[in-house]
Write a protein that holds these residues in place. Sequence first.
Motif, PDB file in Angstrom:
ATOM      1  N   ILE A 173       2.766  11.003  -5.911  1.00  0.00           N
ATOM      2  CA  ILE A 173       3.674  11.760  -6.782  1.00  0.00           C
ATOM      3  C   ILE A 173       2.970  12.121  -8.082  1.00  0.00           C
ATOM      4  CG2 ILE A 173       5.777  11.573  -8.178  1.00  0.00           C
ATOM      5  CD1 ILE A 173       6.999   9.978  -5.833  1.00  0.00           C
ATOM      6  N   ALA A 174       2.178  11.194  -8.612  1.00  0.00           N
ATOM      7  CA  ALA A 174       1.434  11.480  -9.842  1.00  0.00           C
ATOM      8  C   ALA A 174       0.458  12.633  -9.635  1.00  0.00           C
ATOM      9  CB  ALA A 174       0.683  10.232 -10.312  1.00  0.00           C
ATOM     10  N   PHE A 215       5.843  14.983 -19.981  1.00  0.00           N
ATOM     11  CA  PHE A 215       6.472  13.677 -19.828  1.00  0.00           C
ATOM     12  C   PHE A 215       6.207  13.098 -18.439  1.00  0.00           C
ATOM     13  CE2 PHE A 215       9.292  10.257 -20.558  1.00  0.00           C
ATOM     14  CZ  PHE A 215      10.027  10.075 -19.403  1.00  0.00           C
ATOM     15  N   LEU A 216       6.365  13.914 -17.396  1.00  0.00           N
ATOM     16  CA  LEU A 216       6.113  13.433 -16.039  1.00  0.00           C
ATOM     17  C   LEU A 216       4.631  13.157 -15.805  1.00  0.00           C
ATOM     18  CD1 LEU A 216       8.501  15.756 -14.019  1.00  0.00           C
ATOM     19  CD2 LEU A 216       8.837  13.358 -14.630  1.00  0.00           C
ATOM     20  N   GLN A 217       3.767  13.956 -16.404  1.00  0.00           N
ATOM     21  CA  GLN A 217       2.331  13.731 -16.273  1.00  0.00           C
ATOM     22  C   GLN A 217       1.907  12.444 -16.954  1.00  0.00           C
ATOM     23  OE1 GLN A 217       1.085  17.524 -17.807  1.00  0.00           O
ATOM     24  NE2 GLN A 217       0.651  18.297 -15.765  1.00  0.00           N
ATOM     25  N   ILE A 218       2.514  12.135 -18.086  1.00  0.00           N
ATOM     26  CA  ILE A 218       2.208  10.880 -18.778  1.00  0.00           C
ATOM     27  C   ILE A 218       2.709   9.691 -17.957  1.00  0.00           C
ATOM     28  CG2 ILE A 218       2.757   9.492 -20.815  1.00  0.00           C
ATOM     29  CD1 ILE A 218       2.522  12.074 -22.444  1.00  0.00           C
ATOM     30  N   ALA A 221       1.120   5.112 -14.406  1.00  0.00           N
ATOM     31  CA  ALA A 221       1.043   4.493 -13.076  1.00  0.00           C
ATOM     32  C   ALA A 221      -0.407   4.365 -12.627  1.00  0.00           C
ATOM     33  CB  ALA A 221       1.846   5.317 -12.072  1.00  0.00           C
ATOM     34  N   SER A 222      -1.205   5.391 -12.885  1.00  0.00           N
ATOM     35  CA  SER A 222      -2.623   5.353 -12.507  1.00  0.00           C
ATOM     36  C   SER A 222      -3.368   4.271 -13.282  1.00  0.00           C
ATOM     37  CB  SER A 222      -3.277   6.713 -12.767  1.00  0.00           C
ATOM     38  OG  SER A 222      -2.655   7.707 -12.002  1.00  0.00           O
ATOM     39  N   LYS A 224       0.830  -1.203   0.000  1.00  0.00           N
ATOM     40  CA  LYS A 224       0.000   0.000   0.000  1.00  0.00           C
ATOM     41  C   LYS A 224       0.864   1.253   0.000  1.00  0.00           C
ATOM     42  CE  LYS A 224      -3.782   2.189   2.494  1.00  0.00           C
ATOM     43  NZ  LYS A 224      -4.790   1.996   3.540  1.00  0.00           N
ATOM     44  N   GLY A 225       1.923   1.261   0.797  1.00  0.00           N
ATOM     45  CA  GLY A 225       2.821   2.416   0.843  1.00  0.00           C
ATOM     46  C   GLY A 225       3.434   2.730  -0.513  1.00  0.00           C
ATOM     47  N   PHE A 226       3.839   1.694  -1.223  1.00  0.00           N
ATOM     48  CA  PHE A 226       4.418   1.878  -2.557  1.00  0.00           C
ATOM     49  C   PHE A 226       3.433   2.579  -3.480  1.00  0.00           C
ATOM     50  CE2 PHE A 226       4.724   0.265  -6.912  1.00  0.00           C
ATOM     51  CZ  PHE A 226       6.020   0.625  -7.239  1.00  0.00           C
ATOM     52  N   TRP A 227       2.184   2.077  -3.512  1.00  0.00           N
ATOM     53  CA  TRP A 227       1.196   2.659  -4.423  1.00  0.00           C
ATOM     54  C   TRP A 227       0.780   4.051  -3.989  1.00  0.00           C
ATOM     55  CZ3 TRP A 227       0.760   1.495  -9.157  1.00  0.00           C
ATOM     56  CH2 TRP A 227       1.071   0.204  -9.587  1.00  0.00           C
TER      57      TRP A 227
END
Length: 112
Positions: free
Chosen positions: A51-52, A63-66, A71-72, A42-45
């Motif tokens: 961050i996302a 690029f970071l938003q993609i 990840a989402s 859970k912590g990882f996600w």
Amino acid sequence: MQGFAGLMWLIYLAMFGFAVVAFVLAAVFRDDAYRAANKQGKGFWLIILGIAVVVNLLVPMLFLQIAGLIASIVFIVDVFPALKQVSGGRWGRRQGGGSSSDGPYGPWNGGR
């Protein structure tokens, strides 16, 4: 050009909303459900999806938003169904083996 800026704003808003939904869903499940589903903890996600959310909110770098969107999507498509399956209760099957004809106060079919 103004129409393109409006379209990009809607895309950014959609990516932000998707990241927030994934973050909230990740926060709802207990930590042992992640272990039972054989997924990252859970912590990882929460860190990755948090961050996302922050990147979508504060950093206007596509690029970071993609990367956050990917990840989402991975969480929603892979992890969430596995968590739903092992959790039961609110997200999965009813506790006690209820059938599809059960209402909130018992079976709709008169107990047959």
